[in-house]
Design a protein around this motif. Structure first.
Motif, PDB file in Angstrom:
ATOM      1  N   GLU A  21      33.239  41.569  34.171  1.00  0.00           N
ATOM      2  CA  GLU A  21      32.629  41.902  35.475  1.00  0.00           C
ATOM      3  C   GLU A  21      33.223  41.027  36.578  1.00  0.00           C
ATOM      4  O   GLU A  21      33.460  41.497  37.696  1.00  0.00           O
ATOM      5  CB  GLU A  21      31.107  41.744  35.435  1.00  0.00           C
ATOM      6  CG  GLU A  21      30.377  42.800  34.617  1.00  0.00           C
ATOM      7  CD  GLU A  21      30.397  44.209  35.232  1.00  0.00           C
ATOM      8  OE1 GLU A  21      30.887  44.388  36.371  1.00  0.00           O
ATOM      9  OE2 GLU A  21      29.944  45.149  34.539  1.00  0.00           O
ATOM     10  N   ALA A  22      33.470  39.749  36.249  1.00  0.00           N
ATOM     11  CA  ALA A  22      34.077  38.857  37.247  1.00  0.00           C
ATOM     12  C   ALA A  22      35.488  39.330  37.589  1.00  0.00           C
ATOM     13  O   ALA A  22      35.888  39.328  38.765  1.00  0.00           O
ATOM     14  CB  ALA A  22      34.103  37.425  36.716  1.00  0.00           C
ATOM     15  N   ALA A  27      39.145  42.372  41.271  1.00  0.00           N
ATOM     16  CA  ALA A  27      39.951  43.566  41.555  1.00  0.00           C
ATOM     17  C   ALA A  27      39.422  44.290  42.791  1.00  0.00           C
ATOM     18  O   ALA A  27      40.179  44.712  43.668  1.00  0.00           O
ATOM     19  CB  ALA A  27      39.937  44.491  40.342  1.00  0.00           C
ATOM     20  N   ARG A  28      38.079  44.387  42.876  1.00  0.00           N
ATOM     21  CA  ARG A  28      37.466  45.067  44.034  1.00  0.00           C
ATOM     22  C   ARG A  28      37.721  44.299  45.323  1.00  0.00           C
ATOM     23  O   ARG A  28      37.883  44.888  46.388  1.00  0.00           O
ATOM     24  CB  ARG A  28      35.958  45.246  43.825  1.00  0.00           C
ATOM     25  CG  ARG A  28      35.597  46.362  42.867  1.00  0.00           C
ATOM     26  CD  ARG A  28      34.128  46.706  42.935  1.00  0.00           C
ATOM     27  NE  ARG A  28      33.272  45.613  42.525  1.00  0.00           N
ATOM     28  CZ  ARG A  28      32.951  45.319  41.269  1.00  0.00           C
ATOM     29  NH1 ARG A  28      33.424  46.051  40.282  1.00  0.00           N
ATOM     30  NH2 ARG A  28      32.151  44.303  40.986  1.00  0.00           N
ATOM     31  N   SER A  29      37.799  42.975  45.202  1.00  0.00           N
ATOM     32  CA  SER A  29      38.036  42.164  46.411  1.00  0.00           C
ATOM     33  C   SER A  29      39.402  42.481  47.003  1.00  0.00           C
ATOM     34  O   SER A  29      39.669  42.174  48.162  1.00  0.00           O
ATOM     35  CB  SER A  29      37.923  40.670  46.097  1.00  0.00           C
ATOM     36  OG  SER A  29      39.094  40.223  45.452  1.00  0.00           O
ATOM     37  N   ASP A  30      40.243  43.088  46.184  1.00  0.00           N
ATOM     38  CA  ASP A  30      41.568  43.468  46.679  1.00  0.00           C
ATOM     39  C   ASP A  30      41.624  44.983  46.952  1.00  0.00           C
ATOM     40  O   ASP A  30      42.705  45.559  47.071  1.00  0.00           O
ATOM     41  CB  ASP A  30      42.626  43.080  45.642  1.00  0.00           C
ATOM     42  CG  ASP A  30      43.837  42.456  46.303  1.00  0.00           C
ATOM     43  OD1 ASP A  30      43.688  41.369  46.875  1.00  0.00           O
ATOM     44  OD2 ASP A  30      44.914  43.094  46.283  1.00  0.00           O
ATOM     45  N   GLY A  31      40.451  45.599  46.973  1.00  0.00           N
ATOM     46  CA  GLY A  31      40.370  47.009  47.341  1.00  0.00           C
ATOM     47  C   GLY A  31      40.489  47.995  46.187  1.00  0.00           C
ATOM     48  O   GLY A  31      40.511  49.203  46.403  1.00  0.00           O
ATOM     49  N   PHE A 213      37.905  36.217  37.790  1.00  0.00           N
ATOM     50  CA  PHE A 213      37.963  36.832  39.129  1.00  0.00           C
ATOM     51  C   PHE A 213      39.415  36.818  39.642  1.00  0.00           C
ATOM     52  O   PHE A 213      39.945  37.842  40.090  1.00  0.00           O
ATOM     53  CB  PHE A 213      37.051  36.053  40.085  1.00  0.00           C
ATOM     54  CG  PHE A 213      37.032  36.563  41.493  1.00  0.00           C
ATOM     55  CD1 PHE A 213      36.036  37.430  41.927  1.00  0.00           C
ATOM     56  CD2 PHE A 213      38.017  36.180  42.412  1.00  0.00           C
ATOM     57  CE1 PHE A 213      36.017  37.904  43.245  1.00  0.00           C
ATOM     58  CE2 PHE A 213      38.011  36.653  43.715  1.00  0.00           C
ATOM     59  CZ  PHE A 213      37.008  37.520  44.138  1.00  0.00           C
ATOM     60  N   ASP A 214      40.049  35.648  39.534  1.00  0.00           N
ATOM     61  CA  ASP A 214      41.430  35.495  40.037  1.00  0.00           C
ATOM     62  C   ASP A 214      42.389  36.411  39.277  1.00  0.00           C
ATOM     63  O   ASP A 214      43.314  36.978  39.860  1.00  0.00           O
ATOM     64  CB  ASP A 214      41.891  34.037  39.891  1.00  0.00           C
ATOM     65  CG  ASP A 214      41.097  33.098  40.798  1.00  0.00           C
ATOM     66  OD1 ASP A 214      40.438  33.587  41.728  1.00  0.00           O
ATOM     67  OD2 ASP A 214      41.135  31.877  40.554  1.00  0.00           O
ATOM     68  N   MET A 215      42.162  36.529  37.985  1.00  0.00           N
ATOM     69  CA  MET A 215      43.032  37.391  37.176  1.00  0.00           C
ATOM     70  C   MET A 215      42.921  38.850  37.617  1.00  0.00           C
ATOM     71  O   MET A 215      43.922  39.545  37.808  1.00  0.00           O
ATOM     72  CB  MET A 215      42.634  37.271  35.700  1.00  0.00           C
ATOM     73  CG  MET A 215      43.470  38.119  34.758  1.00  0.00           C
ATOM     74  SD  MET A 215      42.585  38.370  33.208  1.00  0.00           S
ATOM     75  CE  MET A 215      43.905  38.621  32.093  1.00  0.00           C
ATOM     76  N   GLY A 216      41.664  39.311  37.815  1.00  0.00           N
ATOM     77  CA  GLY A 216      41.452  40.686  38.259  1.00  0.00           C
ATOM     78  C   GLY A 216      42.108  40.938  39.603  1.00  0.00           C
ATOM     79  O   GLY A 216      42.737  41.974  39.833  1.00  0.00           O
ATOM     80  N   LYS A 217      41.971  39.965  40.486  1.00  0.00           N
ATOM     81  CA  LYS A 217      42.549  40.086  41.831  1.00  0.00           C
ATOM     82  C   LYS A 217      44.084  40.134  41.753  1.00  0.00           C
ATOM     83  O   LYS A 217      44.716  40.986  42.366  1.00  0.00           O
ATOM     84  CB  LYS A 217      42.085  38.893  42.671  1.00  0.00           C
ATOM     85  CG  LYS A 217      42.483  38.927  44.124  1.00  0.00           C
ATOM     86  CD  LYS A 217      41.760  37.793  44.863  1.00  0.00           C
ATOM     87  CE  LYS A 217      42.363  37.510  46.221  1.00  0.00           C
ATOM     88  NZ  LYS A 217      42.456  38.639  47.102  1.00  0.00           N
ATOM     89  N   LEU A 219      46.010  40.946  39.244  1.00  0.00           N
ATOM     90  CA  LEU A 219      46.553  42.158  38.608  1.00  0.00           C
ATOM     91  C   LEU A 219      46.529  43.356  39.556  1.00  0.00           C
ATOM     92  O   LEU A 219      47.315  44.284  39.408  1.00  0.00           O
ATOM     93  CB  LEU A 219      45.767  42.488  37.333  1.00  0.00           C
ATOM     94  CG  LEU A 219      46.072  41.618  36.113  1.00  0.00           C
ATOM     95  CD1 LEU A 219      45.057  41.879  35.000  1.00  0.00           C
ATOM     96  CD2 LEU A 219      47.475  41.876  35.586  1.00  0.00           C
ATOM     97  N   CYS A 220      45.599  43.306  40.524  1.00  0.00           N
ATOM     98  CA  CYS A 220      45.472  44.438  41.449  1.00  0.00           C
ATOM     99  C   CYS A 220      46.226  44.242  42.766  1.00  0.00           C
ATOM    100  O   CYS A 220      46.196  45.127  43.622  1.00  0.00           O
ATOM    101  CB  CYS A 220      43.999  44.740  41.708  1.00  0.00           C
ATOM    102  SG  CYS A 220      43.231  45.459  40.258  1.00  0.00           S
TER     103      CYS A 220
END
Ligand SMILES: Cc1cc2nc3c(=O)[nH]c(=O)nc-3n(C[C@H](O)[C@H](O)[C@H](O)COP(=O)(O)O)c2cc1C
Length: 222
Positions: A21-22, A27-31, A213-217, A219-220
């Motif tokens: 979820e984090a 990822a969502r923070s990057d749209g 969180f940073d990883m999701g961001k 990757l996106c």
């Protein structure tokens, strides 16, 4: 940008799910558009070796032909730009469901053939970036003893080899020494130093979530 997060833990709301979820939030923070899928909600098996995806002129388009609960998830993954798989470590491996999912995901993509440059021929409409999040009970210094880093690199390496967009070798993120029970006093687990565990949870868990969180961001990011 579409990102899918696949939870290979049976426990919703626990470590692996929270990390995913984090990562999805990052990822969502990057749209990005995100979805978290729980494998243990689905009725599915690993590859049945039917070889429908290997028939001459197969029309499976890189998606497993078996029609069970996993099929719609595989379709969504094919259409996604980013795939992050999360799993607890069970006996020094990823969970059985995670491995069954991997078989079904990648075997139809891979052809038994190579192009003129020796690269495996893939049936893949949309190459992706891939990541793996693993959570485990053991402290970080024991991971090596369990051959864990090598195993995780191998898993994400296979994903990236067959699904990757060539932009990265795939990311692995580990959260070690996780908090396993709501109330340790209810369980017969004398090997754990509960105070130390609680201290670790308070200090390290927010860092682990931030890393996810940073990883999701990352990757996106375009
Ligand atoms: C069946 C089983 C086997 C496990 N094996 C290991 C192991 O080999 N190494 C380890 O560090 N943790 C092991 N654990 C602990 C989990 O990996 C750890 O608590 C993880 O963070 C749980 O994820 P969850 O909270 O998403 O369920 C095991 C847990 C279970 C239930």
């Amino acid at each position: 940008m579409k990102a899918i997060f696949v939870n290979g833990s049976p426990r919703k709301g626990w470590n692996t799910h929270q990390m995913l979820e984090a990562a999805a939030e990052g990822a969502r923070s990057d749209g990005a558009e995100t979805e978290v899928v729980h494998l243990y909600d689905l009725n599915f098996t690993g590859c049945k070796s039917c070889f429908a995806c290997k028939l001459v002129n197969s029309k499976t388009n890189g998606i497993c032909a078996v029609r069970d609960d996993l099929r719609p998830v595989l379709e969504k993954i094919m259409d996604a730009d980013v795939l992050v798989v999360g799993s607890p470590i069970y006996y020094s491996h990823l969970t059985g469901e995670t491995l069954s999912f991997q078989e079904r995901l990648i075997f139809p993509v891979m052809h038994y053939g190579a192009d003129e440059n020796g690269n495996i021929i893939r049936d893949l409409p949309k190459p992706k970036r891939c990541g793996l999040i693993a959570t485990m009970n053991c402290p970080e210094q024991f991971m090596e003893r369990h051959r864990c880093p090598a195993l995780l690199e191998e898993f994400v390496g296979t994903l990236t080899w067959l699904l990757g967009d060539g932009s990265s070798k795939g990311e692995v993120l580990c959260a070690c020494d996780t908090w396993q029970f709501t109330d340790y006093s209810m369980y017969d687990v004398p090997m754990f130093d509960v105070e130390k565990k609680a201290e670790q949870r308070e200090r390290q868990w927010p860092i682990d979530l931030q890393n996810a969180f940073d990883m999701g961001k990352r990757l996106c990011e375009a």
